[in-house]
Design an enzyme around this catalytic site. Structure first.
Site, PDB file in Angstrom:
ATOM      1  N   SER A   1      82.095  -2.094 -14.977  1.00  6.50           N
ATOM      2  CA  SER A   1      81.821  -0.324 -14.116  1.00  6.50           C
ATOM      3  C   SER A   1      83.285   0.660 -15.043  1.00  6.50           C
ATOM      4  O   SER A   1      83.123   1.513 -15.920  1.00  6.50           O
ATOM      5  CB  SER A   1      81.784  -0.714 -12.877  1.00  6.50           C
ATOM      6  OG  SER A   1      80.913   0.138 -12.004  1.00  6.50           O
TER       7      SER A   1
ATOM      8  N   ASP B   1      74.999  -4.030 -12.949  1.00  6.05           N
ATOM      9  CA  ASP B   1      76.430  -3.549 -12.523  1.00  6.05           C
ATOM     10  C   ASP B   1      76.968  -5.244 -13.288  1.00  6.05           C
ATOM     11  O   ASP B   1      77.301  -5.965 -12.774  1.00  6.05           O
ATOM     12  CB  ASP B   1      76.989  -3.690 -11.638  1.00  6.05           C
ATOM     13  CG  ASP B   1      78.064  -3.643 -11.084  1.00  6.05           C
ATOM     14  OD1 ASP B   1      79.346  -3.508 -11.896  1.00  6.05           O
ATOM     15  OD2 ASP B   1      77.794  -2.945 -10.315  1.00  6.05           O
TER      16      ASP B   1
END
Length: 289
Positions: free
Chosen positions: A48, A167
């Protein structure tokens, strides 16, 4: 804060956790590394915001990560509650990545011609398992966008190698064990939460299963995220005997949360990261002498 576990070393890895706006701490750490020309790493592992921080570092762009977080990431085009309540993205990571790339271009050639390979973690929407991709000039946009795509906050699933991804922090928030599994024995980990933090179990797993009923693999990964995260923290606290592991973590008074846009708090978080990195480098210098 720095902790060290010593043993023989082989490949040298840098692992950077994500955490959206909490990535400002790592931005400070990596700028300090650039100032001191500290880049001994043969590989880097990001998730991320950790992955976007790392590509800026590996391209040699001092200050870029700070600028992106305190400027682009604070614009309403990125975080927008009104848009979210109307069915759109809360955090438009596609816009953030491409707009910042356009306005503050990366020197990709420096990364591509360098000696440090960047690995980025994503989560397979189909299986819920972590997937790790080495970044190149062909996949950089899809991989980094996918790794930052928080479920619900970003309503799409970017495709990497024709597989929908989400994610990376869901399946592997801190890919230190994966770096070790692939041969790294000297590992530096930059966390985005203070030492001692542990994730609590998900409060409403049944609701998660309903919300993601069309993606059961992803739902299971979200439910198990806290357990996996805490297992990783245990690995960090007690690494294998043949692994030398150093930790750089925010102090207890780190003021930044996932969606903080207060510039004073962000600047303080950046300075805390910068100071922590300088302390880390001073300890490294003492080890050498």
């Amino acid at each position: 804060m720095l902790q060290t576990h010593s043993d023989t070393t082989t490949s040298n890895a840098l692992v950077v956790e994500g955490g959206a706006m909490r990535g400002i701490f790592a931005a400070g750490v990596l700028d300090a590394f650039l100032e001191k020309r500290h880049q001994p790493f043969t590989e880097a592992w990001g998730v991320s915001a950790g992955s976007t921080n790392l590509i800026g570092y590996l391209c040699g762009h001092h200050g870029r990560n700070h600028r992106v977080i305190t400027d682009h990431a604070c614009r309403p085009e990125f975080i927008n509650w009104g848009r979210f309540f109307q069915g759109g993205h809360l955090c438009d990571v596609h816009w953030l990545w491409h707009q910042s790339y356009q306005e503050v271009p990366l020197d990709l050639e420096r990364y591509l011609s360098g000696t440090t390979k960047l690995w980025v973690a994503t989560t397979s929407v189909v299986t819920g398992e972590a997937r790790y991709f080495p970044v190149d000039d062909q996949n950089i946009h899809n991989v980094l966008t996918a790794s930052c795509s928080i479920p619900l906050a970003y309503r799409d699933y970017p495709r990497v190698e024709d597989e929908p991804m989400s994610d990376g922090g869901i399946a592997d928030s801190i890919p230190v064990a994966e770096a070790y599994r692939r041969g790294a024995r000297d590992i530096t980990v930059v966390l985005s939460r203070p030492l001692g933090y542990e994730k609590k179990p998900l409060a409403f797993p049944a609701l998660t299963k309903r919300m993601f009923r069309e993606q059961p693999g992803l739902a299971e990964a979200i439910i198990r995220r806290g357990e996996r995260y805490n297992e990783t923290l245990e690995f960090i606290r007690n690494p294998p005997e043949d692994c030398r592991l150093r930790i750089i973590a925010p102090p207890e008074d780190f003021p930044v949360s996932r969606l903080t846009t207060d510039l004073n708090k962000l600047d303080l978080g950046y300075q805390q990261g910068h100071r922590a990195a300088m302390a880390y480098l001073a300890e490294l210098a003492q080890e050498v002498t």
